[in-house]
Design a protein around this motif. Structure first.
Motif, PDB file in Angstrom:
ATOM      1  N   GLY A  73     -59.636  96.463  24.546  1.00 10.67           N
ATOM      2  CA  GLY A  73     -60.667  97.469  24.340  1.00 10.67           C
ATOM      3  C   GLY A  73     -61.725  97.495  25.426  1.00 10.67           C
ATOM      4  O   GLY A  73     -62.482  98.453  25.542  1.00 10.67           O
ATOM      5  N   PHE A  98     -61.716 108.325  16.746  1.00 14.64           N
ATOM      6  CA  PHE A  98     -61.736 106.900  16.397  1.00 14.64           C
ATOM      7  C   PHE A  98     -62.199 105.978  17.535  1.00 14.64           C
ATOM      8  O   PHE A  98     -63.034 105.097  17.312  1.00 14.64           O
ATOM      9  N   PRO A  99     -61.688 106.169  18.771  1.00 20.23           N
ATOM     10  CA  PRO A  99     -62.148 105.265  19.844  1.00 20.23           C
ATOM     11  C   PRO A  99     -63.656 105.360  20.076  1.00 20.23           C
ATOM     12  O   PRO A  99     -64.294 104.357  20.396  1.00 20.23           O
ATOM     13  N   LYS A 101     -65.886 106.171  17.731  1.00 21.94           N
ATOM     14  CA  LYS A 101     -66.523 105.547  16.567  1.00 21.94           C
ATOM     15  C   LYS A 101     -66.567 104.030  16.752  1.00 21.94           C
ATOM     16  O   LYS A 101     -67.556 103.378  16.428  1.00 21.94           O
ATOM     17  N   MET A 102     -65.498 103.487  17.306  1.00 28.48           N
ATOM     18  CA  MET A 102     -65.422 102.039  17.494  1.00 28.48           C
ATOM     19  C   MET A 102     -66.385 101.554  18.578  1.00 28.48           C
ATOM     20  O   MET A 102     -66.773 100.404  18.593  1.00 28.48           O
ATOM     21  N   LYS A 104     -69.279 102.899  18.875  1.00 29.52           N
ATOM     22  CA  LYS A 104     -70.592 103.237  18.301  1.00 29.52           C
ATOM     23  C   LYS A 104     -71.296 104.412  19.001  1.00 29.52           C
ATOM     24  O   LYS A 104     -72.506 104.396  19.224  1.00 29.52           O
ATOM     25  N   ARG A 146     -56.565 111.608  21.779  1.00 33.67           N
ATOM     26  CA  ARG A 146     -57.223 110.348  21.450  1.00 33.67           C
ATOM     27  C   ARG A 146     -57.371 109.474  22.693  1.00 33.67           C
ATOM     28  O   ARG A 146     -58.321 108.708  22.813  1.00 33.67           O
ATOM     29  N   ARG A 150     -61.973 109.218  25.572  1.00 30.67           N
ATOM     30  CA  ARG A 150     -62.839 108.141  26.084  1.00 30.67           C
ATOM     31  C   ARG A 150     -63.074 108.238  27.574  1.00 30.67           C
ATOM     32  O   ARG A 150     -63.791 107.436  28.135  1.00 30.67           O
TER      33      ARG A 150
END
Lengths: 364, 295
Positions: A73, A98-99, A101-102, A104, A146, A150
């Motif tokens: 990660g 999701f990435p 959210k992880m 923050k 997804r 990022r």
């Protein structure tokens, strides 16, 4: 965007080696394809970049930073998996976000970036659906969304098209290239499909049994294969590889003789007369003619008898026997030949190769 | 204009040929239904008889032939049970013990199952073998050592004394491992690349996907604990710590046997289980066949 360097990278599981001494630099913004048959170590190499497999020898650097012990990660890489690996219990929107959210990212920013990314990949109307309600192509695009949301430094793709049907594969291939054109993200793409490799890669890396066989631009690799494995792996139908002996300026096969042109004669000078070698001629460099033909320049003529005819629509594959060996030729689709017919095979030696006993191309 | 006809685009599909009312398929179905109805009836008879007995007065209990439906149903047995015995206390004890064991086991077993299924660590295989071996030891063989341990810890007649031994059953770990192992590893890998820690992978990806398995384990564990008799009998000697099973047994003395009272206790003991099953039935059936149908 980033440069990825493999420095003497190896991977072994106990006594068994999976990847051996890989030295390679993937340039910034490059689209590099790792190509090879199942079990050749290409996916393992990709997972080592992702951090999903330990590196047991050497170093992997992303933008100059050694990442051998960096958590997946924290490597700033994103991966698209063969089976998409979408979270089945989340909606498309939740999957894509999701990435973020992880890591923050604030909720309103996530929403905005998900909307923007979904628009790029044409997923606007599907955000509230779950993966099971999507087609294969749509799932693939969610997986891509997804990974791009990022804005990673490196994209890793592990046979992302292999679960799609042929038509969708071609379409998605084009979309992937357009996406790469737009984002210019360094991409390492794994496939066993030579067409994907040839059409997508800036450079391809052909691997076998964990060892890199050849690295180069697709056409260069096709035209100048480093060894018999690369020559045979690229190209369909497979290259004709005939074993025989060198005798001065001729190649003597099993029941036939081929006078070498200047290019092959030059390559042959690397080995002693009488050595065992293999002559490689691609099917598209063999013409099938009905009736006698005179040899001229790089072209030499061999008498043969047709043993098999395979029409594939756009081309005709003709298998013909000369001496005790078979030649496969790719000819024009409507050539009037049939099994048992006597023909002349015209071998164009301009793009032919001679390989030594160890399989290496004598010209390299 | 040339008229064309494309049968594959034709919207009108010819109706399927009519079959006889009693085709082989429907006869087969009928036979299956009859067998299932008979089996269900046989299974329901004792339950029906207990319910019926709980509604009978002492006088009508021994009528011959027995009344399946009492002429004058009464709730006296239920009133007696609740007024004369600490029934609510027993119920609460059972609920605390069974509920706690179930909840803790769901957390611990799913975590252990995840570790055994997906993580790499030294000694993983021997440890799992140990779990499998402990599956094969009957609880009766462990009763005395467990009792000594719990006594030495000073936990006799406490909730922890009733709960802790129940947590040590390995079947849940085994079950969770099987469930989690069937999930594709790429899901965790994707989560790992998305920035999840190992606990976040477990919490956000694995747990939601094994919900059916958790429900099956939860129902099994709750049922086992709710009906558990031997350990609560040994570990809780004080009346206020008795669970429903131990309490119900105390309704019978050496000299008297009140069948109506016993039946009322049995019916009330069963109710929570029935409610749990009805509420979770959908997941339970999905979960118990999941292993067979998953690709």
């Amino acid at each position: 965007m980033a440069q990825v360097e493999f420095i003497q990278v190896g991977k072994s599981y106990g006594e068994t080696g999976a990847v051996h001494n890989v030295n390679l630099t993937v340039d910034d913004s490059e689209f590099l394809v790792l190509l090879g048959p199942s079990g050749c170590g290409k996916s393992t190499l990709l997972k080592m970049v992702a951090g999903l497999e330990d590196v047991t020898a050497g170093e992997i650097r992303i933008d100059g930073r050694v990442v051998n012990y960096v958590k997946p990660g924290d490597r700033n890489v994103a991966m698209v998996f063969q089976n998409y690996a979408l979270y089945p219990h989340m909606t498309v929107q939740e999957n894509i976000g999701f990435p973020l959210k992880m890591t923050k990212v604030p909720k309103d920013q996530i929403r905005e970036r998900v909307t923007r990314t979904a628009a790029i990949l044409g997923l606007d109307g599907l955000l509230d659906r779950r993966p099971e309600q999507l087609s294969g192509g749509q799932r693939q695009r969610v997986a891509l969304a997804r990974s791009i949301i990022r804005e990673p430094a490196v994209f890793l793709m592990d046979e992302p098209l292999s679960n799609l049907d042929a038509q969708l594969r071609v379409q998605t291939r084009e979309e992937l290239l357009k996406l790469h054109e737009r984002l210019q993200t360094t991409t390492i793409y794994v496939t066993h499909d030579q067409i994907e490799a040839m059409t997508m890669g800036h450079r391809i890396v052909v691997m076998r049994s964990g060892v890199v066989q050849q690295v180069g631009r697709p056409q260069d690799v096709y035209d100048n294969p480093a060894n018999t494995f690369v020559a045979a792996f690229l190209g369909s139908p497979r290259i004709n590889l005939q074993t025989g002996k060198l005798d001065g300026a001729t190649f003597g096969g099993d029941g036939f003789v081929v006078p070498l042109n200047s290019k092959l004669a030059g390559a042959a000078s690397a080995v002693t007369a009488g050595s065992d070698v293999a002559l490689g001629v691609r099917p598209e460099d063999i013409e099938v003619r009905v009736g006698a033909v005179e040899a001229s320049g790089d072209k030499i003529a061999l008498d043969g008898v047709v043993s098999l005819v395979e029409p594939v629509g756009s081309d005709l594959y003709v298998r013909a026997q000369t001496g005790n060996v078979d030649w496969m030729a790719r000819t024009e689709a409507r050539l009037p030949v049939e099994p048992g017919q006597a023909v002349t095979l015209v071998l164009n030696l301009e793009h032919a190769h001679l390989f030594g006993e160890d399989g290496r191309n004598l010209a390299s | 204009m040339v008229e064309t006809h494309f049968p594959e685009l034709d919207a009108t599909v010819p109706p399927p040929p009519r079959r006889g009312i009693l085709s082989t398929a429907s006869l087969y179905k009928l036979a299956i239904y009859i067998i299932l109805i008979v089996a269900a009836f046989i299974a329901m008879v004792p339950f029906g008889y207990v319910v019926s007995t709980s509604l009978k007065s002492t006088m009508s209990l021994f009528a011959y032939p027995p009344d399946w439906l009492p002429d004058e149903p009464t709730l006296d047995n239920y009133r007696n049970l609740i007024d004369r015995y600490p029934f609510w206390r027993w119920l609460m004890n059972s609920a605390i013990v069974a509920g706690s064991v179930t909840l803790i086991k769901l957390v611990v077993d799913s975590m252990a199952g995840y570790a055994f299924a997906k993580m790499r660590f030294p000694g993983k295989e021997p440890l799992f073998l140990l779990v499998l071996i402990s599956l094969m030891v009957p609880f009766a063989a462990l009763l005395i050592p467990t009792f000594i341990i719990v006594r030495e810890l000073g936990l006799l007649n406490t909730y922890w004394g009733l709960i802790l031994p129940g947590l040590a059953s390995p079947i849940g770990i085994f079950m969770m491992r099987q469930f989690i192992e069937s999930l594709p590893s790429d899901l965790e890998n994707a989560a790992r690349l998305d920035g999840c820690s190992e606990f976040q992978i477990y919490r956000r990806v694995i747990l939601p996907l094994i919900k059916p398995g958790l429900v099956v384990l939860g129902v099994f564990t709750f049922m086992t604990q709710w009906t558990s008799y031997l350990w609560p009998l040994v570990a809780a000697t004080k009346p206020q710590m008795a669970t429903l099973t131990v309490g119900a047994r105390s309704l019978t003395s050496d000299f008297t046997q009140d069948w109506g009272l016993n039946s009322a206790a049995a019916v009330l003991s069963m109710l929570p289980m029935i409610l749990v099953f009805i509420f979770l039935q959908r997941y339970f059936i999905a979960g118990s066949i999941a292993g067979a149908l998953k690709e």
